[in-house]
Design a protein around this motif. Structure first.
Motif, PDB file in Angstrom:
ATOM      1  N   ARG A  46       0.816  -1.217   0.000  1.00  0.00           N
ATOM      2  CA  ARG A  46       0.000   0.000   0.000  1.00  0.00           C
ATOM      3  C   ARG A  46       0.850   1.267   0.000  1.00  0.00           C
ATOM      4  N   GLU A 103      -1.603   3.212  -2.512  1.00  0.00           N
ATOM      5  CA  GLU A 103      -2.421   4.324  -2.043  1.00  0.00           C
ATOM      6  C   GLU A 103      -2.132   5.593  -2.835  1.00  0.00           C
ATOM      7  N   GLY A 148      -5.829  11.857  -2.696  1.00  0.00           N
ATOM      8  CA  GLY A 148      -5.834  10.645  -1.884  1.00  0.00           C
ATOM      9  C   GLY A 148      -6.529  10.824  -0.549  1.00  0.00           C
ATOM     10  N   ALA A 150      -6.829   5.648   0.486  1.00  0.00           N
ATOM     11  CA  ALA A 150      -7.285   4.520  -0.324  1.00  0.00           C
ATOM     12  C   ALA A 150      -6.371   4.375  -1.533  1.00  0.00           C
ATOM     13  N   THR A 151      -6.483   3.238  -2.209  1.00  0.00           N
ATOM     14  CA  THR A 151      -5.685   3.013  -3.401  1.00  0.00           C
ATOM     15  C   THR A 151      -6.204   3.872  -4.551  1.00  0.00           C
ATOM     16  N   ASN A 181      -9.672   1.383  -3.311  1.00  0.00           N
ATOM     17  CA  ASN A 181      -9.578   0.101  -2.582  1.00  0.00           C
ATOM     18  C   ASN A 181     -10.220  -1.072  -3.307  1.00  0.00           C
ATOM     19  N   ASN A 187      -7.754  -4.136   1.402  1.00  0.00           N
ATOM     20  CA  ASN A 187      -8.640  -3.519   0.409  1.00  0.00           C
ATOM     21  C   ASN A 187     -10.080  -3.825   0.780  1.00  0.00           C
ATOM     22  N   THR A 214     -14.156   1.962   1.309  1.00  0.00           N
ATOM     23  CA  THR A 214     -13.754   3.150   2.058  1.00  0.00           C
ATOM     24  C   THR A 214     -14.957   3.755   2.783  1.00  0.00           C
TER      25      THR A 214
END
Length: 768
Positions: free
Chosen positions: A129, A204, A211, A214-215, A219, A228, A231
């Motif tokens: 992440r 992330e 951002g 989260a990715t 996520n 994951n 969110t």
């Protein structure tokens, strides 16, 4: 505008606001698209593992094998093979754990005690992440352990997309042909593309790029190994979308109750069909071949659908015959979708060309018939070119540099090569010209028609003619997130937006011309409907982009506005009743029974397919778990065929009744065709697609998306049985399709004169 000013101001205001949102957050998609690193380095090494050019070369290699027609990426695509993003990521995570366990403890991860496993999982989550991309040097860095894990997964994928005998059974289960991508160099490049999509899904997004912890994909996919999961913003906007939908429904019901008025200007129903009193023009007479093309492509699409569905149980064979080398799953699925889009669009184009002379006072503009003939043959050439090009691409016959232009773009619904796409756009633009030549004179000098209704019809025709061009705004090497933005302009906005407005307005014009409703009611209803469709439909485009590398604001806009798409569907029962009652308003309307019944079916499937099944996958938290599962084709089949398919068939039979006025439709054939199509669609969904989707949903929630799409889960005996069960619905559907197709073919080619209706006092249809 006159008495319709409030409707026009509302529609114009809606369009300004919604397209402003679509444009503003479209720029956000460009600005915050996940980076494609100039190079991916392994710590301690100067030799790049992957480069930007290599990753983009891998994207083009993926496109050449069918792209989204073989498995999916970011959840978008076909459903038989894995989602390559989720599958690659999970395999890489497991490989990392095993490699780390062997290096630290000298044993596989599964042999470690709970504390050691927990410690490694914590390190795994931190490593994956953490964003190691450095914008200044345009470089992402990964650890040597991760590099080893990547190499393991890449080796497996190289064997899978090649012809390694050890993975033959997996290729069969995934409906892949042997040696899917023959070039080892191209396979290696494609591995880089798959790695990048998994990197985007596990890394992330930095705070200065929107951002929120989260990715890049918010996520997605669900992957417990690295945390994951949905969110907080995902859950919040999901709840808000439900509230917005309920509020919208409530306000619509109140408005319907208090503001809706009966048709005070309801006209006296004419004794005879007004359209039969106007001679057919040469361009209208030439529309028979359009109807033939519609049902020919319809029949082809239906059989291809059955063929494609059978591949889900015999991945390389058709009842024991190995056909995958010539007609693999990715090819027949491409043809299935492209045939659907071509026949539905042709049905709409034919309806417009039929109406053009009606609008123009029963006269053809100069050279209109020649234009109609040219457009028809252009459609044939583009359709044939698309089918041949995609075949040559997936067979890996085309040189790589030709694939995007002549072969397969790799993107679902816009698969055709760019040359054929340009040809299709040119054809639609030419249709716009043919329509404009007839409509514009009437718009400035109405022939007893409502100028406002004509203006709305003209606007929808212009939008259909121009907005397909959005599909030309991306290229072969365009960033995947940006491409998805423009792709959904075509698939969602062009089809579900402007075609919907055109259909509504065209039907209103037809029924008002027939004297069944007043122009006032037809105009007011069309303008109000257009505002409702556009309010949710335009910014609702973003609900397809929740997890395609976009930020939270895109999710917020998409969730809130797409919830409003459900709102107008709650009153479709009344619309269905109004359409059904049309056939009883006059004796001559009995000849229009089956077009009307198709329009009734449109209202039903709009409510169920677009409404219920659409909202089932609409809220972000719902789509988070079921994007890429069989719940999506539940919505797709019910909405694409149930709504637009029946609408196109309704237009076909409506045009047929007038361009072949002497034909008597076979009641038994029509009844069988209509009801078996509906029954087949119900069986297809209720007995197979929906149950499979529900089981996959449960697997996705408990284990992760990788498992819901995995070979282990999908090849369980009860899942295979559910896919076999679909055969019953497919057979019923095919019978219905053949009945309607034969009715149109026999009417176009072998039409016979109608007998007088009892008590009509005239030979129905004889008047030209």
């Amino acid at each position: 505008m006159g008495k319709y000013a409030k409707y026009w101001y509302t529609l114009i205001g809606v369009l300004i606001v919604t397209f402003s949102l679509l444009g503003y957050y479209g720029a956000e998609v460009y600005r915050t698209a996940p980076p494609i690193p100039g190079q991916v380095l392994v710590q301690g090494s100067d030799e790049p593992l992957y480069t930007r050019d290599g990753i983009l070369d891998g994207q083009t290699a993926w496109q050449s094998i069918g792209g989204m027609q073989l498995g999916s990426v970011f959840g978008h695509g076909a459903y038989q093979a894995p989602d390559w993003t989720a599958d690659w990521l999970h395999r890489e995570l497991l490989a990392w754990l095993d490699i780390s366990a062997e290096e630290l403890y000298g044993k596989p991860f599964e042999k470690l005690d709970g504390d050691a496993q927990a410690a490694l999982k914590a390190r795994l989550k931190t490593e994956y992440r953490t964003n190691t991309y450095d914008q200044a040097s345009d470089t992402a860095t990964i650890s040597p352990v991760r590099a080893k894990a990547v190499a393991q997964v890449a080796k497996y994928y190289d064997q899978l997309f090649g012809d390694d005998p050890a993975l033959q059974k997996s290729r069969e289960h995934f409906a892949m042909k042997e040696n899917t991508l023959p070039s080892a160099e191209r396979r290696a490049q494609m591995m880089g593309f798959f790695f990048w999509t998994s990197w985007v899904a596990s890394t992330e997004r930095p705070a200065d790029n929107g951002g929120t912890g989260a990715t890049y994909t918010n996520n997605w996919p669900h992957e417990p190994l690295i945390g994951n999961q949905p969110t907080g913003e995902n859950i919040m906007w999901s709840i808000i979308s439900v509230v917005v939908m309920m509020a919208g429904v409530g306000f619509l019901v109140w408005a319907w109750a208090f503001l809706r008025k009966q048709d005070e200007d309801a006209p006296q129903i004419p004794a005879h069909d007004p359209l039969t009193r106007v001679p057919l023009t040469p361009s209208q007479r030439s529309l028979g071949k359009y109807l033939f093309l519609v049902v020919a492509l319809f029949t082809l699409q239906v059989f291809l659908g059955g063929f494609t569905a059978h591949y889900t149980v015999e991945g390389q064979q058709f009842y024991g015959i190995n056909v995958s080398e010539w007609f693999p799953y990715s090819l027949v699925r491409t043809w299935h979708l492209q045939a659907a889009l071509f026949w539905i669009a042709t049905g709409f184009l034919a309806a417009g060309l039929f109406l053009a002379p009606v609008i123009n006072g029963g006269k053809d503009p100069k050279f209109q018939k020649i234009g109609v003939d040219i457009l028809f043959w252009a459609l044939v050439v583009v359709t044939g070119g698309t089918f041949v090009g995609t075949y040559l691409a997936i067979a890996q016959v085309l040189p790589p540099e030709w694939n995007f232009w002549l072969g397969h773009q790799g993107y679902e619904y816009v698969d055709m090569g760019r040359l054929w796409q340009i040809g299709k756009f040119a054809g639609i633009a030419f249709w716009l010209v043919l329509m404009a030549r007839a409509i514009f004179p009437a718009l400035f000098k109405p022939n007893g028609q409502d100028r406002n209704l004509l203006a709305l019809l003209t606007s929808s025709v212009v939008c259909i003619g121009l907005f397909y061009g959005a599909g030309l705004f991306y290229g072969e090497r365009t960033h995947l997130s940006v491409m998805e933005y423009w792709r959904w302009w075509v698939v969602h906005l062009w089809v579900e937006g402007f075609f919907e407005v055109f259909a509504t307005t065209a039907l209103a014009f037809i029924f008002s011309t027939l004297g069944l409703v007043s122009y006032r009611m037809a105009t007011a209803a069309s303008l109000a409907s257009a505002s409702l469709f556009m309010l949710g439909g335009v910014p609702g485009t973003f609900h397809h982009l929740y997890f395609s590398g976009t930020t939270t604001p895109v999710m917020a806009v998409g969730a809130s506005f797409s919830a409003l798409e459900v709102v107008p569907l709650v009153v479709l029962g009344h619309e269905a009743w109004e359409h059904w009652s049309m056939q009883h308003k006059a004796e001559w309307m009995r000849r229009l029974k089956w077009p009307v019944m198709c329009f009734v079916a449109v209202a039903f499937w709009n409510m169920l397919g677009a409404g219920v099944f659409g909202f089932m996958i609409n809220p972000p938290v719902s789509l988070y778990y079921i994007q890429g599962l069989n719940t999506t084709p539940v919505h797709a089949h019910a909405a694409l065929f149930g709504v637009y398919g029946f609408l196109a068939l309704g237009f076909v039979f409506l045009v047929l009744r007038y361009v072949r006025p002497d034909v008597v439709l076979n009641e038994r054939l029509m009844k069988t065709g209509f009801w078996w199509l509906n029954a087949g669609l119900v069986l297809m969904i209720a007995s197979s697609l929906l149950p499979i989707g529900i089981f996959q949903f449960q697997a996705s929630v408990t284990e992760g998306l990788w498992y819901a799409r995995s070979e282990a889960f999908m090849q369980q005996p009860f899942m295979v049985t559910l896919r076999w069960v679909r055969t019953f619905g497919d057979v019923v559907f095919i019978v219905g399709a053949l009945c309607l197709t034969w009715q149109v073919v026999s009417a176009v080619l072998f039409g016979r004169r109608a007998a007088p209706l009892q008590g009509s006092g005239m030979l129905v249809g004889a008047a030209r």
